[in-house]
Design a protein around this motif. Structure first.
Motif, PDB file in Angstrom:
ATOM      1  N   LEU A  93      40.233  83.602  15.468  1.00 41.79           N
ATOM      2  CA  LEU A  93      40.911  83.752  16.908  1.00 41.79           C
ATOM      3  C   LEU A  93      39.929  85.085  16.975  1.00 41.79           C
ATOM      4  N   ALA A  94      39.292  85.808  16.500  1.00 39.44           N
ATOM      5  CA  ALA A  94      38.378  86.589  16.952  1.00 39.44           C
ATOM      6  C   ALA A  94      37.140  86.569  18.122  1.00 39.44           C
ATOM      7  N   VAL A  95      36.603  85.357  17.757  1.00 42.09           N
ATOM      8  CA  VAL A  95      36.020  83.942  19.037  1.00 42.09           C
ATOM      9  C   VAL A  95      36.555  84.386  20.309  1.00 42.09           C
ATOM     10  N   ARG A  96      37.861  83.444  19.756  1.00 43.95           N
ATOM     11  CA  ARG A  96      39.109  83.021  21.135  1.00 43.95           C
ATOM     12  C   ARG A  96      38.799  84.596  21.839  1.00 43.95           C
ATOM     13  N   PHE A  97      39.606  85.473  21.386  1.00 43.15           N
ATOM     14  CA  PHE A  97      39.884  86.716  22.221  1.00 43.15           C
ATOM     15  C   PHE A  97      38.668  87.619  22.439  1.00 43.15           C
ATOM     16  N   GLY A  98      37.811  86.990  21.967  1.00 46.25           N
ATOM     17  CA  GLY A  98      36.617  88.314  22.300  1.00 46.25           C
ATOM     18  C   GLY A  98      36.645  89.212  21.803  1.00 46.25           C
ATOM     19  N   GLY A  99      37.126  89.434  19.813  1.00 43.64           N
ATOM     20  CA  GLY A  99      37.785  91.119  19.334  1.00 43.64           C
ATOM     21  C   GLY A  99      38.633  90.137  18.904  1.00 43.64           C
TER      22      GLY A  99
ATOM     23  N   GLY B 256      40.445  96.095  18.604  1.00 43.46           N
ATOM     24  CA  GLY B 256      39.099  96.672  19.040  1.00 43.46           C
ATOM     25  C   GLY B 256      37.223  97.258  18.236  1.00 43.46           C
ATOM     26  N   LEU B 257      37.478  95.592  17.132  1.00 43.44           N
ATOM     27  CA  LEU B 257      36.657  95.518  16.630  1.00 43.44           C
ATOM     28  C   LEU B 257      36.213  93.665  17.384  1.00 43.44           C
ATOM     29  N   SER B 258      34.902  94.077  17.361  1.00 44.39           N
ATOM     30  CA  SER B 258      34.098  92.146  17.921  1.00 44.39           C
ATOM     31  C   SER B 258      34.310  91.563  16.817  1.00 44.39           C
ATOM     32  N   ALA B 259      34.039  90.644  17.664  1.00 40.98           N
ATOM     33  CA  ALA B 259      33.919  88.722  16.759  1.00 40.98           C
ATOM     34  C   ALA B 259      33.015  89.028  14.633  1.00 40.98           C
ATOM     35  N   ASP B 260      31.334  90.096  15.269  1.00 36.44           N
ATOM     36  CA  ASP B 260      30.605  90.173  14.383  1.00 36.44           C
ATOM     37  C   ASP B 260      31.418  91.122  13.813  1.00 36.44           C
TER      38      ASP B 260
ATOM     39  N   LEU C  58      43.616  96.061  11.055  1.00 38.95           N
ATOM     40  CA  LEU C  58      45.445  96.306  11.760  1.00 38.95           C
ATOM     41  C   LEU C  58      44.828  97.647  13.598  1.00 38.95           C
ATOM     42  N   GLY C  59      43.787  97.668  13.795  1.00 37.17           N
ATOM     43  CA  GLY C  59      43.440  98.517  14.705  1.00 37.17           C
ATOM     44  C   GLY C  59      44.383  98.721  15.801  1.00 37.17           C
ATOM     45  N   GLY C  60      44.905  97.728  16.408  1.00 35.68           N
ATOM     46  CA  GLY C  60      45.784  97.876  17.753  1.00 35.68           C
ATOM     47  C   GLY C  60      47.019  97.717  17.161  1.00 35.68           C
ATOM     48  N   LEU C  61      47.450  97.977  16.155  1.00 32.69           N
ATOM     49  CA  LEU C  61      49.119  98.398  15.795  1.00 32.69           C
ATOM     50  C   LEU C  61      49.353  99.435  16.396  1.00 32.69           C
TER      51      LEU C  61
END
Lengths: 280, 255
Positions: free
Chosen positions: A51-57, A60-64, A203-206
């Motif tokens: 999901l992180a790869v698809r959404f580019g993070g 607020g966290l990057s894929a890595d 949970l960054g975006g919550l």
């Protein structure tokens, strides 16, 4: 006190031997266990990472950074498996609810030593931990994180704080099994599963209130998200102290209430006890 | 039929065995998890990433239905635990088919979830941002997924027997497989590198992914129903053969 530590290390040795014998009893079991561990590792990391790869993070966290968080989550989850998976030590409400605590109370050892040793599975229970360490190292290298001693110390502190928050909460809810043995037999697994399900999400975006809820009230965010933010240097000042304090607070309350529950157990025992040790 | 309905009724009563506290705790956690997941998806979509045409409403509907119908999308008969506990042997002493007893018992155990979670989910769907519409193809796809779910469960039960009741290990293997490959948690449509397209054709992909994709309009019945029919037709004979072969090796003891 020193005698207890000695007993603990001796018992870890005994349980390690037992676990090794169990794992190597048959080639088929051994291969299946290792394969199952590998797959569990892969599945716990892959979903959110893809999901992180698809959404580019995510959040607020990057894929890595998400990969780092998932690796850390597997370290905590792996530590739980390593120290508390065996003999339902983590799922303590099962043993209380089934009346199996009686078996421990007649042993010539403090209950704490028994609880800290009986769940130890260094061979069959270490797959997730090893996978978690590998994923965390890969992510840390990709993120150029400092492998300095203080940083590694902080990582250990965060991992064990998260572990004791998890275990403390399981023991806290398990206290109800002293009073309602049948009704609360599975209460610890409900709490453990719920924390595990939400624990691997960033949970960054919550919204702020939901983040606070998932960190302080129902601390799923303390298993991976908050520690990862701290280790990545992305958390507000002072957050690093929050985790150990929260772990101490939860374990402290759990210990006090557990003692109280034991007194109740001492008076009333368990009506569900059977000589074969199984629940009625 | 009467005896199977009685088995279902017994199973429904049994699902409340651990008492009100356990029931409240379990469903509270399910709600908390669902709400957190819905929030996470909202945040992800707010970033404005490429979602291959999937709308937020579709995603929320997918997540809500996945949680609401979870026991039907990942069928778990009591076979695994009954093999471990020794209850399985008593099924052979009754004048009913073993498959039938397991199926009736499983259907009975769904009652509480359907009443305490599925129904409120469906009623609250508009408030949670999901849009539900009656979709006969989705219902047919769900029926096929349930049928295939039973079949997959019997395959795993056979594996537990062959692994001399190592039910915990087989369970963790199964959890790992279903978490990713069934599409219950993450829709195939949002997986990168075309992984979803491949998983859609896999036997586990037809379990949750197919009915949810049809119900939310992410895919067409023409594309997915034939795949589901094919897997049902292929896997059922294998499951029956495998279970019959394995049951001769069944060993049960108290858990």
């Amino acid at each position: 006190m020193a005698g207890n530590w000695k007993a603990l290390f001796r018992l870890w040795g005994v349980y390690a031997r037992l676990d090794l014998h169990w794992l190597t009893q048959d080639t088929k079991y051994c291969v299946l266990t290792i394969f199952s561990d590998l797959l569990s590792n892969l599945s716990s990391v892959l979903g959110v990472f893809l999901l992180a790869v698809r959404f580019g993070g995510v959040g607020g966290l990057s894929a890595d950074e998400v990969l780092f968080m998932l690796g850390f989550y597997n370290i905590v989850s792996g530590l739980f498996n390593l120290f508390f998976l065996g003999n339902n030590v983590g799922n303590i409400s099962r043993r209380i609810g089934r009346g199996q605590l009686d078996h421990m109370l007649i042993q010539p050892l403090p209950l704490t030593v028994q609880l800290l040793s009986e769940g130890f599975l260094p061979f069959s229970g270490s797959g997730v931990l090893l996978g978690g360490i590998a994923v965390t190292v890969i992510a840390a290298v990709r993120l150029s994180l400092p492998f300095s001693l203080p940083w590694l110390g902080l990582l250990l502190l965060m991992a064990f704080s998260a572990l004791f928050i998890w275990v403390g909460l399981a023991y806290l809810v398990s206290v109800s099994a002293f009073y309602h043995p049948a009704g609360s037999e599975e209460i610890s697994s409900v709490a453990i599963d719920a924390l595990a399900t939400l624990g691997g999400y960033p949970l960054g975006g919550l919204s702020g209130w939901l983040q606070a809820l998932l960190v302080v009230v129902f601390p799923a965010g303390c298993l991976a998200w908050l520690p990862a933010m701290i280790l990545l240097g992305r958390s507000p000042f002072g957050a690093a102290a929050l985790l150990p304090l929260l772990a101490l607070f939860i374990c402290g309350i759990a210990a006090v209430l557990f003692q109280k529950g034991m007194k109740h157990y001492g008076k009333f025992g368990s009506q569900r006890y059977r000589s074969m040790g199984h629940r009625s | 039929m009467k005896k199977y309905i009685a088995t279902m009724r017994m199973s429904l009563k049994e699902s409340g065995y651990f008492g009100a506290m356990n029931v409240v705790g379990t469903y509270l956690m399910k709600w908390l998890r669902l709400l957190a997941l819905l929030m996470i998806w909202k945040v992800l979509f707010a970033v404005g990433a490429d979602t291959q045409g999937m709308t937020l409403e579709q995603m929320l509907t997918y997540t809500l239905l996945s949680a609401a119908l979870s026991p039907l999308l990942d069928v778990r008969t009591p076979a695994s635990s009954w093999l471990h506990e020794g209850t399985m042997l008593s099924l052979y002493q009754r004048p009913m088919s073993v498959f039938g007893q397991l199926a009736a018992s499983t259907a009975g155990s769904w009652g509480m979830h359907l009443l305490l979670f599925t129904l409120p989910c469906l009623l609250l769907a508009p408030l949670l941002g999901a849009r539900l519409a009656v979709n006969p193809w989705g219902v047919l796809s769900l029926a096929l997924a349930v049928s295939q779910g039973f079949c997959v469960d019997f395959l795993f039960a056979g594996l537990i027997i062959r692994a001399n009741n190592m039910s915990w290990m087989v369970e963790s293997l199964r959890r790992a497989l279903t978490a990713l490959f069934t599409g219950a948690l993450i829709p195939f449509a949002v997986l990168p590198f075309g992984i979803g397209k491949v998983l859609e054709w896999m036997p586990l992909g037809s379990l949750a992914g197919a009915p949810l994709a049809i119900a939310t309009g992410l895919s067409t019945p023409q594309a997915l129903l034939p795949v589901q029919l094919l897997w049902n037709a292929l896997l059922w004979p294998v499951a029956v053969w495998w279970f019959r072969r394995c049951q001769e090796r069944m060993v049960s003891y108290g858990g």
